[in-house]
Structure formats: structure tokens, C-alpha cells
Scaffold this motif. Structure first.
Motif, PDB file in Angstrom:
ATOM      1  N   LEU A   6       0.802  -1.212   0.000  1.00 43.43           N
ATOM      2  CA  LEU A   6       0.000   0.000   0.000  1.00 43.43           C
ATOM      3  C   LEU A   6       0.842   1.273   0.000  1.00 43.43           C
ATOM      4  N   LEU A   7       2.035   1.189  -0.527  1.00 40.69           N
ATOM      5  CA  LEU A   7       2.868   2.377  -0.686  1.00 40.69           C
ATOM      6  C   LEU A   7       2.590   3.002  -2.055  1.00 40.69           C
ATOM      7  N   ILE A   8       2.515   4.314  -2.087  1.00 40.29           N
ATOM      8  CA  ILE A   8       2.128   5.028  -3.299  1.00 40.29           C
ATOM      9  C   ILE A   8       3.240   4.966  -4.348  1.00 40.29           C
ATOM     10  N   TYR A  15      -4.302   4.399   5.113  1.00 36.65           N
ATOM     11  CA  TYR A  15      -4.827   3.075   5.429  1.00 36.65           C
ATOM     12  C   TYR A  15      -4.398   2.606   6.819  1.00 36.65           C
ATOM     13  N   PHE A  16      -5.385   2.171   7.600  1.00 36.51           N
ATOM     14  CA  PHE A  16      -5.178   1.535   8.906  1.00 36.51           C
ATOM     15  C   PHE A  16      -4.438   2.438   9.891  1.00 36.51           C
ATOM     16  N   GLY A  17      -4.451   3.753   9.650  1.00 40.53           N
ATOM     17  CA  GLY A  17      -3.790   4.698  10.537  1.00 40.53           C
ATOM     18  C   GLY A  17      -2.339   4.942  10.226  1.00 40.53           C
ATOM     19  N   TYR A  18      -1.789   4.253   9.209  1.00 38.39           N
ATOM     20  CA  TYR A  18      -0.396   4.431   8.812  1.00 38.39           C
ATOM     21  C   TYR A  18      -0.301   5.547   7.774  1.00 38.39           C
ATOM     22  N   VAL A  19       0.810   6.251   7.760  1.00 40.28           N
ATOM     23  CA  VAL A  19       1.019   7.362   6.842  1.00 40.28           C
ATOM     24  C   VAL A  19       2.130   7.001   5.872  1.00 40.28           C
ATOM     25  N   ASP A  20       1.863   7.165   4.583  1.00 37.05           N
ATOM     26  CA  ASP A  20       2.868   6.843   3.573  1.00 37.05           C
ATOM     27  C   ASP A  20       4.118   7.691   3.798  1.00 37.05           C
ATOM     28  N   PRO A  21       5.302   7.096   3.737  1.00 37.59           N
ATOM     29  CA  PRO A  21       6.526   7.875   3.961  1.00 37.59           C
ATOM     30  C   PRO A  21       6.724   8.996   2.947  1.00 37.59           C
ATOM     31  N   ARG A  65       1.779  21.449  -7.098  1.00 39.06           N
ATOM     32  CA  ARG A  65       2.464  21.853  -8.328  1.00 39.06           C
ATOM     33  C   ARG A  65       1.522  21.817  -9.525  1.00 39.06           C
ATOM     34  N   TYR A  66       0.625  20.827  -9.538  1.00 39.49           N
ATOM     35  CA  TYR A  66      -0.243  20.664 -10.702  1.00 39.49           C
ATOM     36  C   TYR A  66      -1.663  21.180 -10.453  1.00 39.49           C
ATOM     37  N   GLY A  67      -1.847  21.930  -9.380  1.00 34.31           N
ATOM     38  CA  GLY A  67      -3.100  22.639  -9.178  1.00 34.31           C
ATOM     39  C   GLY A  67      -4.247  21.825  -8.622  1.00 34.31           C
ATOM     40  N   ALA A  68      -3.967  20.681  -7.973  1.00 29.27           N
ATOM     41  CA  ALA A  68      -5.024  19.849  -7.400  1.00 29.27           C
ATOM     42  C   ALA A  68      -5.133  20.091  -5.898  1.00 29.27           C
ATOM     43  N   CYS A  69      -6.345  20.125  -5.392  1.00 27.71           N
ATOM     44  CA  CYS A  69      -6.511  20.168  -3.947  1.00 27.71           C
ATOM     45  C   CYS A  69      -6.329  18.756  -3.394  1.00 27.71           C
ATOM     46  N   VAL A  70      -6.073  18.651  -2.106  1.00 31.25           N
ATOM     47  CA  VAL A  70      -5.759  17.360  -1.481  1.00 31.25           C
ATOM     48  C   VAL A  70      -6.791  17.043  -0.413  1.00 31.25           C
ATOM     49  N   ILE A  71      -7.449  15.890  -0.587  1.00 28.92           N
ATOM     50  CA  ILE A  71      -8.391  15.372   0.406  1.00 28.92           C
ATOM     51  C   ILE A  71      -7.726  14.200   1.108  1.00 28.92           C
ATOM     52  N   GLU A  72      -7.662  14.256   2.424  1.00 31.29           N
ATOM     53  CA  GLU A  72      -7.088  13.155   3.188  1.00 31.29           C
ATOM     54  C   GLU A  72      -8.219  12.314   3.782  1.00 31.29           C
ATOM     55  N   ASP A  73      -8.316  11.077   3.319  1.00 33.90           N
ATOM     56  CA  ASP A  73      -9.274  10.129   3.876  1.00 33.90           C
ATOM     57  C   ASP A  73      -8.658   9.571   5.155  1.00 33.90           C
ATOM     58  N   GLU A  74      -9.216   9.977   6.286  1.00 31.82           N
ATOM     59  CA  GLU A  74      -8.686   9.579   7.572  1.00 31.82           C
ATOM     60  C   GLU A  74      -9.692   8.745   8.357  1.00 31.82           C
ATOM     61  N   ALA A  75     -10.436   7.921   7.624  1.00 29.99           N
ATOM     62  CA  ALA A  75     -11.373   7.017   8.284  1.00 29.99           C
ATOM     63  C   ALA A  75     -10.676   6.162   9.327  1.00 29.99           C
ATOM     64  N   HIS A  76      -9.409   5.827   9.069  1.00 35.48           N
ATOM     65  CA  HIS A  76      -8.617   5.017  10.000  1.00 35.48           C
ATOM     66  C   HIS A  76      -7.596   5.845  10.773  1.00 35.48           C
ATOM     67  N   ALA A  77      -7.525   7.125  10.542  1.00 37.17           N
ATOM     68  CA  ALA A  77      -6.385   7.914  11.024  1.00 37.17           C
ATOM     69  C   ALA A  77      -6.786   9.094  11.898  1.00 37.17           C
ATOM     70  N   GLN A 108       1.946   7.617  14.664  1.00 38.74           N
ATOM     71  CA  GLN A 108       0.979   6.821  13.917  1.00 38.74           C
ATOM     72  C   GLN A 108       0.242   5.890  14.875  1.00 38.74           C
ATOM     73  N   VAL A 109      -1.083   5.937  14.833  1.00 40.15           N
ATOM     74  CA  VAL A 109      -1.923   5.150  15.742  1.00 40.15           C
ATOM     75  C   VAL A 109      -2.756   4.186  14.910  1.00 40.15           C
ATOM     76  N   PRO A 110      -2.532   2.874  15.034  1.00 41.43           N
ATOM     77  CA  PRO A 110      -3.203   1.911  14.158  1.00 41.43           C
ATOM     78  C   PRO A 110      -4.703   1.797  14.415  1.00 41.43           C
ATOM     79  N   GLN A 111      -5.428   1.596  13.341  1.00 41.14           N
ATOM     80  CA  GLN A 111      -6.843   1.232  13.433  1.00 41.14           C
ATOM     81  C   GLN A 111      -6.975  -0.258  13.710  1.00 41.14           C
ATOM     82  N   THR A 112      -6.171  -1.048  13.033  1.00 45.63           N
ATOM     83  CA  THR A 112      -6.030  -2.482  13.263  1.00 45.63           C
ATOM     84  C   THR A 112      -4.565  -2.813  13.030  1.00 45.63           C
ATOM     85  N   LEU A 113      -4.195  -4.066  13.257  1.00 47.40           N
ATOM     86  CA  LEU A 113      -2.861  -4.519  12.877  1.00 47.40           C
ATOM     87  C   LEU A 113      -3.014  -5.331  11.596  1.00 47.40           C
TER      88      LEU A 113
END
Length: 341
Positions: free
Chosen positions: A83-85, A107-113, A124-136, A232-237
Motif C-alpha cells: 500500500l505504498l504510493i 490506510y489503517f492509521g499508517y502514513v505513507d513515507p 504543483r499541478y493545481g489539485a486540492c488534497v483530500i485526506e481520507d482519515e477514516a482510519h487515522a 501513527q496510531v493503528p486502526q487495526t494490525l
């Protein structure tokens, strides 16, 4: 004496400094849909989503359903089997200049490095950023390691707290967005009525302890990610099942009283196996083990004992290999098959 630029007031007075306006919703998908509608997509603009979004017959898809309901053009960027981008793939899709919004899922409370790098590319390319933090929720509000770089965050309260509801927060520079979103807070309990700091501590401790108990099973079960970094606080392991049947293991654990889930076991059909093979390979092997704040160390020891019996058995069938030490760990997402998102 008149004030100058170096004077200091007795108390803070700037109402917008570090402000994060927020609003409660009946659930996270309602919050996400309201945000997408408020962004007012124009013809030719699209939303960019990670290629790992689940669906289930009971719940549909919390992330994708609002996109479909609003009939928004969308595209998916690659993630690997951890699940790394894939940042190169992400940039190639942003480079078109057609992306109105980039969705990052923690995902699961972890943050991509490379979280910060992804946000910089979106800018840079003019997009806004939505952070889905259902687990975070806790990785954001307590750990402070996500939610600070994007333009808006969406939370699912019931995934992290014993209450129903969703929440939307926006950065101070986008506070006007909330003016275009109708109030929808009726009968939704505020998350601030809980001791979020203590809950975060318990979840991290449980995840670290369970991970240590699973070390002897490293060849059969491997952690999806390294242990959560500071904040980072996990939602699950999340673990990957290497040898046993993931689905049979899921059913056996739940029969034994351990509330395991299998998040994203079925991906939405728009994420094809041909185009996103890593995503589909992961969806067939992932299992999410409970580490929430209600769980006690003795229950985690019993869970690890049961897992050892199950995954090391040549015949992974119920109920022969269930531990006599099993302690019930409740989970309100259990159903007749592995649970998706």
C-alpha cells in the motif's frame, strides 16, 4: 507605549491561526459527498483515487459510492502490495492538469513515507488534497503526522470510537468551503467527549504487543508495514497471510471469538486486476487483527495462541484447532464473509 511589530499580547487573538473548522455528519461517506459537491467540479475535471478501494454487499464502498453518486470522472493511481504510493505513476496522472482533487487514504492509521511529496506534487499541478482519515483520526489529532498538509480531511468515527458518525475538517484557508455545506450534525456524538490521547496510547501499545507475539509466525504472517512510526496510531494490525487460507483463517478466528476483519477483500470493479495486479494480490491475503482500546493484553496472548495453532496446521479447518484460551474480542463489523470497506 505604542505597539510595534515585536510586541506580544497577553493571549492569542488570531482566530484563524491554526484553525481547523470542522463539521459532524451522520457518517463519513456523507461528509465526503458533501465535500465533493462543495468543490464544484467543472467539465473535464476529475478526482484521483488510490487503486485500493473495497466494496461489500452490506456496506457498499464508503470511498467510491459518493464519487459515483455525483457522477464525477475519476482515475486511479497505483499502490504496491504494501500500500505504498507509486509516486511516479501519481505524478504522471497529475501532470495532465485535469485533476481537481487528489485523495490520499491513510490506510489503517499508517502514513505513507512519501505523503509530503505527494501533497507537493498536487500543489504543483493545481489539485486540492483530500485526506481520507477514516482510519487515522488519532494519527491526525493526537499524533499530528497527517491531516496537516491537505486541504480537507474526512473521518469515520465508528471505526475508531464506540459511537456513530462522521466528521469533515478543512484547513483555515478553505474555511469558506463549509459555508457551502449544509449542517448535518443531528444526533451525532462529538469525538471530543473521549480521551483521545489515552485511546491512542492503548492502541499503539496493543499493536506493538501483538506484533511481538506474532514474531514466531513471521513465515506464515508478515506485517503489512513496519511497526507504526512515532505519531501513527493503528486502526487495526494488518498482516499478510502467506500459507494458510486467509478466508478460512478469518472465519476460524471469528468463531473463536476474535473480531478479525478483512478490509478491502473485494475491490470495486473499476480497479481491474489487469491494470492493478499488486492491489488485487494484496486484497486476497490481507487480514486485520483487533488492537482497539477495549482489548487487554491477555486477549492478545490468546489471539496469538489461536493464530499459531491455525496457521501452522496442515488442515486449517474449524473447530479442531481453536484455542481453549480464547477470549472474546468484540467487533461490530463482523458479517457472513470477510468485511470490506
Amino acid at each position: 507605549m505604542p505597539k510595534d511589530g515585536n510586541s506580544i499580547d497577553k493571549t492569542a487573538a488570531d482566530a484563524m491561526a491554526f484553525a481547523r473548522p470542522s463539521r459532524l455528519f451522520a457518517n463519513a461517506r456523507s461528509a465526503f459527498k458533501a465535500l465533493l459537491a462543495a468543490l464544484q467540479f467543472r467539465p473535464g475535471e476529475r478526482i484521483l483515487l488510490p487503486a485500493y478501494i473495497g466494496w461489500s454487499a452490506n456496506e457498499g464502498s464508503g470511498v467510491f459510492d459518493p464519487v459515483a453518486e455525483l457522477n464525477l470522472p475519476c482515475e486511479f493511481y497505483r499502490v504496491d502490495d504494501r500500500l505504498l504510493i507509486d509516486v511516479d505513476d501519481l505524478e504522471s496522472r497529475l501532470r495532465t492538469g485535469q485533476v481537481k482533487a487528489l485523495t490520499l487514504i491513510h490506510y489503517f492509521g499508517y502514513v505513507d513515507p512519501r505523503y509530503a511529496e505527494c501533497v507537493r506534487l498536487a500543489r504543483r499541478y493545481g489539485a486540492c488534497v483530500i485526506e481520507d482519515e477514516a482510519h487515522a483520526l488519532f494519527s491526525d489529532w493526537i499524533g499530528g503526522v497527517c491531516g496537516r498538509l491537505g486541504d480537507a480531511c474526512v473521518y469515520s468515527l465508528h471505526k475508531m470510537l464506540p459511537c456513530q458518525g462522521g466528521m469533515l475538517s478543512v484547513s483555515s484557508r478553505h474555511a469558506a468551503l463549509l459555508e457551502r455545506i449544509p449542517d448535518n450534525t443531528e444526533n451525532v456524538q462529538s469525538p471530543w467527549s473521549y480521551d483521545l490521547c489515552e485511546i491512542s496510547r492503548r492502541r499503539r501499545e496493543n499493536a506493538l504487543f501483538l506484533a511481538s507475539l506474532l514474531k514466531p509466525l513471521a513465515e506464515e504472517l508478515s506485517l503489512l508495514r513496519e511497526m507504526p512510526a512515532d505519531g501513527q496510531v493503528p486502526q487495526t494490525l494488518p498482516v499478510l497471510v502467506r500459507r494458510a487460507s486467509r478466508d478460512e483463517l478469518y472465519f476460524a478466528l471469528n468463531e473463536a471469538g476474535f473480531g478479525a476483519v478483512s478490509l478491502y477483500h473485494t475491490l470495486i470493479p473499476q480497479i481491474s486486476g489487469d491494470a492493478f495486479s499488486d492491489s488485487h494480490r494484496l486484497s486476497r491475503t490481507i487480514l486485520n487483527l483487533p488492537v482497539h482500546q477495549d482489548v487487554e493484553p491477555r486477549q492478545l496472548e490468546a489471539l496469538a495462541d489461536t493464530l499459531q495453532q491455525l496457521v501452522r496446521s496442515h488442515d486449517n479447518r474449524r473447530p479442531r484447532f481453536l484455542s481453549t484460551r480464547s477470549c472474546s474480542v468484540s467487533d461490530n463489523t463482523r458479517d457472513a464473509r470477510p468485511v470490506s470497506r
